[in-house]
Design a protein around this motif. Structure first.
Motif, short mmCIF file in Angstrom:
data_model
loop_
_atom_site.label_atom_id
_atom_site.label_comp_id
_atom_site.label_asym_id
_atom_site.label_seq_id
_atom_site.Cartn_x
_atom_site.Cartn_y
_atom_site.Cartn_z
N GLY A 45 0.83 -1.20 0.00
CA GLY A 45 0.00 0.00 0.00
C GLY A 45 0.86 1.25 0.00
N TYR A 46 0.37 2.29 0.63
CA TYR A 46 1.04 3.59 0.70
C TYR A 46 2.47 3.45 1.23
N PHE A 47 2.61 2.77 2.36
CA PHE A 47 3.92 2.76 3.00
C PHE A 47 4.81 1.62 2.51
N GLY A 48 4.22 0.42 2.39
CA GLY A 48 5.01 -0.73 1.93
C GLY A 48 5.62 -0.45 0.57
N TYR A 90 3.92 -9.40 -1.64
CA TYR A 90 2.60 -10.03 -1.44
C TYR A 90 1.62 -8.99 -0.92
N ASP A 91 0.43 -9.01 -1.47
CA ASP A 91 -0.67 -8.19 -0.96
C ASP A 91 -1.96 -8.91 -1.32
N PRO A 92 -2.89 -9.03 -0.36
CA PRO A 92 -4.15 -9.73 -0.70
C PRO A 92 -4.93 -9.00 -1.79
N LYS A 128 -4.09 -6.33 -7.18
CA LYS A 128 -3.72 -5.20 -8.06
C LYS A 128 -2.64 -4.32 -7.40
N ASN A 129 -2.67 -4.25 -6.08
CA ASN A 129 -1.62 -3.47 -5.40
C ASN A 129 -0.26 -4.16 -5.53
N ALA A 130 -0.29 -5.50 -5.40
CA ALA A 130 0.96 -6.27 -5.53
C ALA A 130 1.50 -6.17 -6.96
N PRO A 138 -1.72 -3.69 7.32
CA PRO A 138 -2.40 -2.88 8.35
C PRO A 138 -2.00 -3.30 9.77
N ASN A 139 -2.09 -2.37 10.71
CA ASN A 139 -1.53 -2.57 12.05
C ASN A 139 -1.89 -3.89 12.72
N GLY A 140 -3.16 -4.27 12.60
CA GLY A 140 -3.62 -5.49 13.28
C GLY A 140 -3.19 -6.77 12.58
N GLU A 169 6.50 -2.41 10.36
CA GLU A 169 5.96 -1.06 10.55
C GLU A 169 5.34 -0.89 11.94
N LYS A 170 5.23 0.35 12.33
CA LYS A 170 4.59 0.70 13.60
C LYS A 170 3.07 0.72 13.42
N PRO A 171 2.27 0.60 14.45
CA PRO A 171 2.66 0.03 15.73
C PRO A 171 2.91 -1.46 15.53
N SER A 215 -11.45 4.38 5.95
CA SER A 215 -10.21 3.59 5.90
C SER A 215 -10.11 2.68 7.13
N TRP A 216 -9.37 1.57 6.97
CA TRP A 216 -9.07 0.72 8.14
C TRP A 216 -8.34 1.53 9.21
N LYS A 217 -7.71 2.63 8.81
CA LYS A 217 -6.94 3.45 9.76
C LYS A 217 -7.85 4.11 10.80
N LYS A 218 -9.15 4.09 10.53
CA LYS A 218 -10.13 4.70 11.43
C LYS A 218 -10.87 3.65 12.26
N1 LIG Z 1 6.03 5.05 9.88
C1 LIG Z 1 5.08 5.86 9.43
O1 LIG Z 1 5.14 7.07 9.57
C2 LIG Z 1 3.93 5.23 8.72
C3 LIG Z 1 3.15 5.97 7.83
C4 LIG Z 1 2.09 5.34 7.16
C5 LIG Z 1 1.81 4.01 7.44
N2 LIG Z 1 2.59 3.32 8.34
C6 LIG Z 1 2.29 1.92 8.68
O2 LIG Z 1 2.47 1.10 7.53
C7 LIG Z 1 1.52 0.03 7.54
C8 LIG Z 1 0.75 0.08 6.23
O3 LIG Z 1 0.05 1.32 6.14
P1 LIG Z 1 -0.28 2.00 4.74
O4 LIG Z 1 -0.33 3.46 4.98
O5 LIG Z 1 0.61 1.46 3.71
O6 LIG Z 1 -1.77 1.46 4.50
P2 LIG Z 1 -2.49 1.22 3.10
O7 LIG Z 1 -3.91 1.03 3.40
O8 LIG Z 1 -2.08 2.25 2.12
O9 LIG Z 1 -1.86 -0.16 2.61
C9 LIG Z 1 -2.04 -1.37 3.31
C10 LIG Z 1 -1.82 -2.51 2.31
O10 LIG Z 1 -1.86 -3.74 3.04
C11 LIG Z 1 -2.68 -4.65 2.32
N3 LIG Z 1 -3.20 -5.66 3.24
C12 LIG Z 1 -4.42 -5.73 3.81
N4 LIG Z 1 -4.50 -6.82 4.60
C13 LIG Z 1 -3.29 -7.43 4.53
C14 LIG Z 1 -2.75 -8.61 5.11
N5 LIG Z 1 -3.47 -9.35 5.96
N6 LIG Z 1 -1.49 -8.95 4.81
C15 LIG Z 1 -0.75 -8.20 3.97
N7 LIG Z 1 -1.19 -7.06 3.38
C16 LIG Z 1 -2.46 -6.69 3.66
C17 LIG Z 1 -3.73 -3.80 1.65
O11 LIG Z 1 -4.33 -4.46 0.55
C18 LIG Z 1 -2.93 -2.56 1.25
O12 LIG Z 1 -2.36 -2.70 -0.02
C19 LIG Z 1 0.67 0.25 8.78
O13 LIG Z 1 1.16 -0.53 9.84
C20 LIG Z 1 0.83 1.72 9.08
O14 LIG Z 1 0.62 2.06 10.43
C21 LIG Z 1 3.63 3.91 8.95
#
Ligand SMILES: NC(=O)c1ccc[n+]([C@@H]2O[C@H](COP(=O)([O-])OP(=O)(O)OC[C@H]3O[C@@H](n4cnc5c(N)ncnc54)[C@H](O)[C@@H]3O)[C@@H](O)[C@H]2O)c1
Length: 378
Positions: free
Chosen positions: A12-15, A34-36, A39-41, A73-75, A94-96, A163-166
């Protein structure tokens, strides 16, 4: 130097940015993602010219991968972390790290048992200004630190897609999702002894919002009569994002909104950059001043790219992780990120705060440390 091969879980955004940055580091190759959400993968694999795995297991089983970047995602960090450890892959997570101390401990223990490196993605530690603040404190410039205060507040407008972030179950809410300030304060003051949190969801109910609390007020008590307070939330029309460190001889402001670091003593005021360059600091200030974001509540998604200042600290963080995998010596300053101390301390205190708000009382962090069960089930 040995080449290191990486896999990325969560594109996603961070990975995606962690993968992009690593792919440019000398001696680093991204082998698979890997991403479920396929299309993101596929998007990231096309960009980085790497394979796509169809499951966490298949990525973690690959013989051609030395280390895994976990950015789900965090969880959902626990499964890929434990599977990576069992397959003797080093891990950057990634955090947390987790949404409970119990899970966090299992993850760290698994990495230790399997002899792999486990680095916590507490990226705030890689901001130049944060490193400078720690240096000033270690050099005694502001004397003993008596009190810290952090605010990470903004206002959230109704969302079209929530978003899941909420969502509390997956993100942990503002406290876990924005663990950076809590982690930083404990880096400076040591682990908190007692924790109190009040708050609730005061202005963001209904379909257009998640279910997290939008106002959190935190008090931490430390050994030696020292204190910290923190505020987090998305129900603050006046946005703020800073940490203030109050010492016996001076104070430091880390301003992440009007971006700068300021040192103040009785006869001296000095300003430092927070990021690597004035351009990066100004870029971040302008984002806050513009309409693009709601104060400190700025969320990425798989369609966005991180801003310049964030790319900068990701570069430093990934270069550091890679250098450790290549056999580099861990600097004293970053050891807590590598030995589990920072991850466990921040999640333990977050859990104590969660218990405090649920049970309406002050909680000793040691209550969490001795718990056998997941604190969130209480
Ligand atoms: N360090 C920082 O400042 C910072 C900033 C943003 C995000 N993050 C962390 O990065 C992580 C990802 O956040 P993001 O912003 O990329 O979110 P995002 O929603 O942009 O991307 C999450 C990705 O994970 C995928 N995903 C969903 N379930 C999954 C699973 N079970 N296994 C593997 N992938 C799965 C989603 O399809 C999506 O592509 C989070 O833990 C977030 O807290 C950290």
């Amino acid at each position: 130097m040995r080449n290191i091969n990486y896999g990325v879980i969560g594109a996603g955004y961070f990975g995606s940015e962690l993968g992009r940055v690593l792919s440019k580091v000398e001696g680093a190759t991204i082998k698979s993602v890997y991403d479920p959400e396929r299309k993101n993968a596929l998007k990231l694999s096309a960009e980085l010219n790497c394979a796509v795995d169809h499951s966490i297991d298949s990525l973690c089983d690959r013989a051609d991968i030395d280390a895994v970047i976990v950015a789900s995602p965090n969880g959902y960090h626990k499964e890929p972390v434990i599977k990576s450890a069992k397959n003797k892959k080093h891990i950057f997570c990634e955090k947390p790290i987790a949404l409970s101390y119990k899970d966090c401990k299992e993850m760290i223990d698994s990495a230790r048992e399997n002899g792999v490196i486990f680095m916590a993605g507490h990226v705030m530690n890689f901001m130049n200004g944060v490193r400078k603040a720690k240096e000033l404190i270690n050099d005694g410039v502001i004397g003993d630190v008596l009190f810290c205060h952090a605010q990470r507040n903004g206002w959230e407008e109704p969302q079209q897609d929530v978003s899941w972030k909420k969502m509390r179950d997956i993100s942990g809410g503002h406290l876990y999702h924005h663990i950076h300030e809590l982690d930083f304060i404990q880096f400076i003051m040591g682990p908190a002894k007692q924790a109190t949190m009040v708050g609730g969801n005061v202005a963001h109910q209904g379909e257009s919002f998640g279910d997290e609390d939008d106002m959190l007020f935190i008090t931490l008590e430390f050994e030696g009569n020292r204190f910290a307070t923190l505020q987090y939330g998305s129900a603050f029309r006046w946005a703020d994002h800073f940490v203030k460190i109050q010492g016996e001889k001076g104070a430091i402001l880390i301003d992440m909104q009007d971006v700068k670091v300021v040192l103040k003593t009785s006869n001296h005021t000095e300003t430092f950059l927070l990021h690597r360059t004035k351009e990066e600091d100004d870029d971040r200030t302008n984002i806050y001043l513009g309409s693009e974001t709601d104060g400190a509540i700025m969320y990425g998604n798989p369609h966005k790219k991180p801003p310049l200042w964030l790319q900068g600290i990701i570069e430093m963080e990934m270069n550091y992780f890679h250098s450790i995998l290549q056999g580099g010596e861990a600097e004293e300053e970053f050891k807590p990120l590598l030995d589990g101390t920072a991850a466990m301390a921040s999640i333990a205190t977050a859990d104590a705060l969660t218990r405090s708000i649920h049970e309406d009382r002050k909680v000793y962090v040691k209550e969490v440390l001795s718990d056998k069960d997941d604190i969130r089930s209480h």
